[in-house]
Design a protein around this motif. Structure first.
Motif, PDB file in Angstrom:
ATOM      1  N   ARG A 126      23.230 -35.753 -58.638  1.00 48.78           N
ATOM      2  CA  ARG A 126      23.243 -35.109 -59.947  1.00 48.78           C
ATOM      3  C   ARG A 126      23.457 -33.609 -59.743  1.00 48.78           C
ATOM      4  N   ILE A 127      24.369 -33.019 -60.547  1.00 48.55           N
ATOM      5  CA  ILE A 127      24.753 -31.613 -60.388  1.00 48.55           C
ATOM      6  C   ILE A 127      24.630 -30.925 -61.736  1.00 48.55           C
ATOM      7  N   GLY A 128      23.892 -29.793 -61.746  1.00 46.41           N
ATOM      8  CA  GLY A 128      23.605 -29.106 -62.987  1.00 46.41           C
ATOM      9  C   GLY A 128      24.729 -28.228 -63.500  1.00 46.41           C
ATOM     10  N   ARG A 129      24.586 -27.799 -64.731  1.00 49.06           N
ATOM     11  CA  ARG A 129      25.569 -27.010 -65.456  1.00 49.06           C
ATOM     12  C   ARG A 129      25.949 -25.740 -64.708  1.00 49.06           C
ATOM     13  N   GLY A 130      27.266 -25.435 -64.679  1.00 49.73           N
ATOM     14  CA  GLY A 130      27.757 -24.179 -64.122  1.00 49.73           C
ATOM     15  C   GLY A 130      27.806 -24.119 -62.608  1.00 49.73           C
ATOM     16  N   CYS A 138      24.616 -23.060 -59.323  1.00 50.03           N
ATOM     17  CA  CYS A 138      24.606 -22.998 -57.860  1.00 50.03           C
ATOM     18  C   CYS A 138      26.021 -22.848 -57.319  1.00 50.03           C
ATOM     19  N   VAL A 139      26.126 -22.386 -56.074  1.00 50.47           N
ATOM     20  CA  VAL A 139      27.398 -22.380 -55.342  1.00 50.47           C
ATOM     21  C   VAL A 139      27.160 -23.071 -54.012  1.00 50.47           C
ATOM     22  N   VAL A 195      30.010 -27.461 -46.474  1.00 52.71           N
ATOM     23  CA  VAL A 195      28.543 -27.601 -46.473  1.00 52.71           C
ATOM     24  C   VAL A 195      28.187 -29.084 -46.533  1.00 52.71           C
ATOM     25  N   SER A 196      27.083 -29.471 -45.884  1.00 50.61           N
ATOM     26  CA  SER A 196      26.534 -30.814 -46.079  1.00 50.61           C
ATOM     27  C   SER A 196      25.105 -30.693 -46.569  1.00 50.61           C
ATOM     28  N   VAL A 197      24.790 -31.492 -47.574  1.00 49.73           N
ATOM     29  CA  VAL A 197      23.432 -31.532 -48.136  1.00 49.73           C
ATOM     30  C   VAL A 197      22.998 -32.985 -48.201  1.00 49.73           C
ATOM     31  N   ALA A 198      21.848 -33.288 -47.599  1.00 47.75           N
ATOM     32  CA  ALA A 198      21.310 -34.647 -47.640  1.00 47.75           C
ATOM     33  C   ALA A 198      19.798 -34.575 -47.805  1.00 47.75           C
ATOM     34  N   PHE A 199      19.209 -35.610 -48.404  1.00 44.47           N
ATOM     35  CA  PHE A 199      17.758 -35.717 -48.535  1.00 44.47           C
ATOM     36  C   PHE A 199      17.179 -34.464 -49.181  1.00 44.47           C
ATOM     37  N   GLY A 200      17.913 -33.870 -50.126  1.00 43.85           N
ATOM     38  CA  GLY A 200      17.526 -32.568 -50.645  1.00 43.85           C
ATOM     39  C   GLY A 200      17.418 -32.491 -52.150  1.00 43.85           C
ATOM     40  N   LEU A 201      16.500 -31.623 -52.591  1.00 46.49           N
ATOM     41  CA  LEU A 201      16.355 -31.251 -53.993  1.00 46.49           C
ATOM     42  C   LEU A 201      16.604 -29.747 -54.070  1.00 46.49           C
ATOM     43  N   ILE A 202      17.652 -29.357 -54.783  1.00 44.38           N
ATOM     44  CA  ILE A 202      18.132 -27.982 -54.803  1.00 44.38           C
ATOM     45  C   ILE A 202      17.894 -27.400 -56.191  1.00 44.38           C
ATOM     46  N   GLY A 203      17.253 -26.237 -56.247  1.00 48.14           N
ATOM     47  CA  GLY A 203      16.938 -25.621 -57.532  1.00 48.14           C
ATOM     48  C   GLY A 203      18.127 -24.952 -58.186  1.00 48.14           C
ATOM     49  N   ASP A 204      17.855 -24.096 -59.173  1.00 48.55           N
ATOM     50  CA  ASP A 204      18.900 -23.353 -59.883  1.00 48.55           C
ATOM     51  C   ASP A 204      19.278 -22.090 -59.105  1.00 48.55           C
ATOM     52  N   ARG A 205      20.518 -21.659 -59.281  1.00 47.44           N
ATOM     53  CA  ARG A 205      21.040 -20.403 -58.729  1.00 47.44           C
ATOM     54  C   ARG A 205      20.926 -20.337 -57.196  1.00 47.44           C
ATOM     55  N   VAL A 206      21.047 -21.463 -56.547  1.00 49.27           N
ATOM     56  CA  VAL A 206      21.019 -21.528 -55.084  1.00 49.27           C
ATOM     57  C   VAL A 206      22.430 -21.347 -54.542  1.00 49.27           C
ATOM     58  N   GLY A 250      16.968 -19.719 -56.679  1.00 43.89           N
ATOM     59  CA  GLY A 250      17.387 -18.416 -56.173  1.00 43.89           C
ATOM     60  C   GLY A 250      17.511 -18.305 -54.672  1.00 43.89           C
ATOM     61  N   VAL A 251      17.370 -19.385 -53.942  1.00 45.57           N
ATOM     62  CA  VAL A 251      17.481 -19.338 -52.481  1.00 45.57           C
ATOM     63  C   VAL A 251      18.942 -19.145 -52.071  1.00 45.57           C
ATOM     64  N   THR A 252      19.160 -18.348 -51.022  1.00 50.79           N
ATOM     65  CA  THR A 252      20.478 -18.193 -50.411  1.00 50.79           C
ATOM     66  C   THR A 252      20.380 -18.608 -48.950  1.00 50.79           C
TER      67      THR A 252
END
Length: 337
Positions: free
Chosen positions: A135-139, A158-159, A164-175, A211-213
């Protein structure tokens, strides 16, 4: 229980069946059904846990696990309500049990953009692979050739950079995850068996808060069982390594080549200089600063600045450095005869 978005839970097994498959001996409770693995501290009546070190004897006594794997000398210490499997390599036996009860979901089938995105503001560049349940959020923008594994949740604005590879992850906003970052790979965990070292299955997640980079080619491992967590607004440079089960506070700064071993915790507003190295199970207090190239082998209190190898408070480090320089300069070279 491992997160069902990322792990399949297999049919339960009796204690006797598990023991036969992992090379243990049933001490009691062979008919009990076991459905999952867990640490001693969080196991319930349907889970199997293990005692790997005497320092966890109190946790063994207090566990609610339905079954425990213990070495022969600890059988009498096992709680009365638990079934018991005896093994001379309890951690390895537990790892083998986890393989019989849980399986990471595979990227067997990609899904269409329309199944994953919140709305039309999401941009999916060419070559992106999206796993089932993503699932991917708006913008948010997912850049070329990124691979997003099954069940991953990505927030808004987010960008996710190229490759990039992402697995087993929950990513917040503006990451922001820059090119080549690896999020959610298996943490480094191994244990000994009669046949040599074996990998310990990693059943946790990665959580990146708002907000994580994360810089290019940096790696953040998922937890061994609990989560690896990167706190809100933390900024991570290129070529940084964060091991499994770390809990990093808010507004931390990590310069390039920082290496953080497993199960490290840091408070808010901690700064890691370039090429700093942190040993496992270290606690770093709020507002601490770690100088470039420092090797941290002990807990750092809040607000202190440490430097050197092994790292110590910076004033102590500077005094020792000055003293050594004076000692070296005071020893004159012998005159030639």
């Amino acid at each position: 229980m491992p997160d069902a978005r990322f792990f399949e839970t297999l049919p339960p097994l009796t204690v006797a069946a598990l023991a036969a498959q992992i090379g243990g001996e049933v001490e009691r409770g062979g008919d009990r059904l076991i459905a999952s693995v867990a640490p001693l501290s969080s196991a319930d009546g349907g889970a199997i846990a293990f005692l790997g070190d005497r320092k966890f004897a109190a946790a063994l006594a207090a566990t609610q696990a339905g079954c425990v794997i213990v070495p022969p000398e600890a059988v009498q210490a096992a709680p009365a309500q638990a079934a018991v499997i005896v093994s001379r390599t309890p951690q390895a036996a537990w790892a083998m049990a986890s393989l019989r009860l849980h399986r990471p979901l595979k990227l067997d089938r990609g899904i269409a953009r329309s199944e994953a995105v919140e709305d039309d503001t999401v941009v999916i560049e060419p070559g992106v692979v999206l796993g089932e349940g993503v699932r991917i959020g708006r913008g948010t923008r997912i850049c070329a050739n990124a691979v997003i594994g099954p069940g991953v949740q990505i927030g808004r604005e987010c960008v996710i950079g190229p490759n990039v590879s992402v697995a087993f992850g929950l990513i917040g906003d503006r990451v922001k995850l820059y090119a080549g970052a690896r999020i959610g790979e298996a943490g480094f965990g191994a244990t000994g068996t009669a046949a040599g070292a074996m990998d310990i299955p990693q059943l946790g997640r990665v959580i990146l808060q708002d907000g994580v980079t994360v810089g290019a080619n940096s790696c953040i491992d998922r937890g061994a069982y609990d989560d690896t967590i990167i706190g809100e607004n933390t900024k991570i440079d290129n070529l940084v390594m964060v091991g499994h089960n770390c809990v990093i506070g808010r507004n931390n700064l990590m310069a390039a080549n920082t290496g953080i071993s497993g199960s490290v915790t840091s408070g808010d507003n901690v700064i890691f200089g370039g090429k700093a190295g942190i040993g496992d199970h270290i606690a770093i207090g709020e507002g601490a600063r770690i100088a470039a190239g420092a090797g941290v082998l002990a807990d750092i209190p809040a607000g202190e600045t440490w430097s050197g190898y092994p790292a110590r408070p910076i004033r102590q480090f500077l005094r020792e450095t000055v003293w050594l320089a004076k000692q070296a300069s005071s020893k004159k070279a012998p005159k030639e005869s």
